[in-house]
Structure formats: structure tokens, C-alpha cells
Scaffold this motif. Structure first.
Motif, PDB file in Angstrom:
ATOM      1  N   THR A 197       0.694  -1.058  -0.191  1.00 44.03           N
ATOM      2  CA  THR A 197      -0.054  -0.002   0.045  1.00 44.03           C
ATOM      3  C   THR A 197       0.880   1.100   0.141  1.00 44.03           C
ATOM      4  O   THR A 197       0.619   2.082  -0.626  1.00 44.03           O
ATOM      5  N   LEU A 198       1.853   1.171   0.847  1.00 52.70           N
ATOM      6  CA  LEU A 198       2.723   2.402   0.898  1.00 52.70           C
ATOM      7  C   LEU A 198       3.391   2.602  -0.466  1.00 52.70           C
ATOM      8  O   LEU A 198       3.395   3.866  -0.887  1.00 52.70           O
ATOM      9  N   LEU A 199       3.784   1.542  -1.225  1.00 50.11           N
ATOM     10  CA  LEU A 199       4.476   1.658  -2.303  1.00 50.11           C
ATOM     11  C   LEU A 199       3.466   2.343  -3.654  1.00 50.11           C
ATOM     12  O   LEU A 199       3.676   3.370  -4.235  1.00 50.11           O
ATOM     13  N   ARG A 200       2.271   1.856  -3.498  1.00 44.36           N
ATOM     14  CA  ARG A 200       1.524   2.140  -4.357  1.00 44.36           C
ATOM     15  C   ARG A 200       0.790   3.537  -4.248  1.00 44.36           C
ATOM     16  O   ARG A 200       0.803   4.376  -5.256  1.00 44.36           O
ATOM     17  N   ASP A 201       0.723   3.898  -2.935  1.00 47.93           N
ATOM     18  CA  ASP A 201      -0.040   5.433  -2.829  1.00 47.93           C
ATOM     19  C   ASP A 201       1.200   6.428  -2.918  1.00 47.93           C
ATOM     20  O   ASP A 201       0.807   7.376  -3.192  1.00 47.93           O
ATOM     21  N   ALA A 202       2.596   6.097  -2.497  1.00 50.27           N
ATOM     22  CA  ALA A 202       3.430   7.170  -2.477  1.00 50.27           C
ATOM     23  C   ALA A 202       4.249   7.377  -3.541  1.00 50.27           C
ATOM     24  O   ALA A 202       4.611   8.331  -4.072  1.00 50.27           O
ATOM     25  N   ASP A 239       9.288   2.847  10.419  1.00 49.69           N
ATOM     26  CA  ASP A 239      10.334   3.394   9.827  1.00 49.69           C
ATOM     27  C   ASP A 239      10.560   3.525   8.664  1.00 49.69           C
ATOM     28  O   ASP A 239      11.006   4.257   8.056  1.00 49.69           O
ATOM     29  N   PHE A 240       9.692   2.796   7.966  1.00 51.53           N
ATOM     30  CA  PHE A 240       9.513   2.954   6.434  1.00 51.53           C
ATOM     31  C   PHE A 240       8.438   4.143   5.991  1.00 51.53           C
ATOM     32  O   PHE A 240       8.764   4.918   5.296  1.00 51.53           O
ATOM     33  N   ILE A 241       7.321   4.169   6.900  1.00 46.66           N
ATOM     34  CA  ILE A 241       6.335   5.097   6.584  1.00 46.66           C
ATOM     35  C   ILE A 241       6.841   6.402   7.055  1.00 46.66           C
ATOM     36  O   ILE A 241       6.627   7.659   6.313  1.00 46.66           O
ATOM     37  N   ALA A 242       7.433   6.946   7.932  1.00 46.60           N
ATOM     38  CA  ALA A 242       7.912   8.144   8.476  1.00 46.60           C
ATOM     39  C   ALA A 242       8.758   8.890   7.386  1.00 46.60           C
ATOM     40  O   ALA A 242       8.422  10.265   7.203  1.00 46.60           O
TER      41      ALA A 242
END
Length: 241
Positions: free
Chosen positions: A82-87, A221-224
Motif C-alpha cells: 500500500t505504501l509503495l502504490r500510494d507514495a 520506519d518505512f512510513i515516517a
């Protein structure tokens, strides 16, 4: 006084300040944290109900720990995808490290020999989004398998210089992913081939708790830093407009 050693997750830090690009990933992380914390609460309650809390830990209790490994791993998969797709849609608007990694991946892989999936993405009504979807599939596969996949995701997000995501830290989580593989693909059998002994692997529930806790905090630590990178990319895009 109880001698029971409780297995618990530590609280996640506060949600990083960021835009909509990190919202869904953070929601998946917190949902996973809640679910795994609930499993450990049940485990603690089951153990506390034993006549002798100092006795051997039963397979039923270890199965709760095994379930926590599976839940945590599934949450990590969902969070990173999700982080990859959205960011990436935002990060790829500027010529930063994420964009360089994107170009390198396609030049080194999908553009050397065009597959049908790549051709469909190129001629899609929204080719950039379709290519990002292919990119995420290439990065994560069927599931995150360990430090190599984590490293690829880190590079894709342009976070190679983040101290909290350095190579040694990512490698330190490999034992968690090895445990997930053993639980999911081998049913935690000592000899999954069926030859010789087929007893269950011993699972130290305190160690499982620490592994799950560390893996979930790694997602933060990935999201921040991704939230910070998004802000920077947005500012650069405005300046370039």
C-alpha cells in the motif's frame, strides 16, 4: 506475585505527519498491531489460566505465537504494498532517488524484453499508474520474503540513506521472515519432506513477541521518512511548475 512472563507488543509511535499518501499504509499497520496484540493478550490469558504457570508451554500456546507470526507478516505485506502504490505516484513526479530507481528497474528488467503485461501497461489509458502497479508486483512478489525484498522496497521509495533502514538493520529481521516461511509453508514441521521425525519446531514465545514487535516498528520506519520524502517531492513539483 505471578511469575508469568507476559508477551506484549510495545505501542507504536505517533502517526507521522503526512498527506493522504501514507494514510492507508498507516491504517494497515495499526490494524495489524491491534490484531497481533489481541493474539498475545489471548495467549497471556490462556497461560495465566493454567494450574501451574511455570509448567511447560503447550502446543496450543505456541500455536497462538505461530498465528502472531502469520498475522504480522500479512500486515507487513499489506503495509508495504500500500505504501509503495500510494507514495510512488507522488515520489515519481520529480527526478529524485525514487525516480532514478524506477527508471533503472525498468531499463534493467522489463524494457529489455517486453512481456505482454508490460505492453498492456504501456498502452493503458493511465500508463504511469499501470507501470507503478507492475513495479510494485516486481518489488514485493507474492509476499515479502526477507531483507532483500525490504532493501528493494527501501530503494524504490528513495530511502537508501535512512539510518533506521540500513542494511544491517534490515538483515536483522531475516529470522522473522524465516519463521514465517517455516510456519506457513512447512506447517512448522522439523522435517517437511515427511522423512524421519516430523515433530513441530520449538517456538520461544518471548522471542516471537520480540520479532513481531520489531517487524511492526520497522514498518513505521518505512512510513515516517516516506512522508517526509513526499512533502519534499510536492514542494519540488510546485517550484518546477
Amino acid at each position: 506475585m505471578s511469575k508469568l512472563t507476559r508477551v506484549e507488543l510495545t505501542d507504536l509511535p505517533r502517526k507521522p505527519v503526512g498527506g493522504t499518501e501514507i494514510q492507508r499504509a498507516w491504517a494497515r499497520l495499526t490494524a495489524t498491531h491491534d490484531a497481533v496484540a489481541g493474539l498475545f493478550t489471548t495467549l497471556n490469558e490462556l497461560r495465566a489460566a493454567q494450574d501451574d504457570m511455570r509448567g511447560a508451554i503447550s502446543e496450543m500456546h505456541r500455536d497462538q505465537a505461530r498465528a502472531a507470526i502469520v498475522f504480522t507478516a500479512a500486515g507487513i505485506d499489506a503495509c508495504l504494498r500500500t505504501l509503495l502504490r500510494d507514495a510512488l505516484a507522488t515520489l515519481l513526479r520529480t527526478d529524485g532517488p525514487a525516480h532514478k530507481a524506477f527508471i533503472k528497474h525498468f531499463r534493467d528488467n522489463r524494457l529489455k524484453e517486453l512481456t505482454e503485461a508490460t505492453k498492456r501497461a504501456i498502452v493503458d489509458i493511465d500508463p504511469r499508474s499501470a507501470l507503478i502497479d507492475l513495479y510494485v508486483e516486481d518489488l514485493t512478489g507474492s509476499s515479502i520474503q526477507g531483507s532483500k525484498d525490504l532493501t528493494r522496497c527501501r530503494t524504490a521509495l528513495g530511502l537508501d540513506k535512512e539510518p533506521a533502514l540500513d542494511a544491517d538493520i534490515l538483515k536483522s529481521h531475516q529470522s522473522f521472515f524465516d519463521a514465517r516461511h517455516e510456519v506457513v509453508h512447512e506447517l512448522d514441521l522439523i522435517d517437511p519432506s515427511g522423512k524421519g521425525t516430523r515433530g513441530r519446531r520449538h517456538r520461544d514465545i518471548a522471542l516471537v513477541g520480540a520479532q513481531c514487535d520489531g517487524a511492526l516498528h520497522l514498518m513505521r520506519d518505512f512510513i515516517a521518512p516516506t512522508a517526509k520524502a513526499i512533502k519534499q517531492a510536492q514542494a519540488e513539483a510546485v517550484n518546477q511548475a
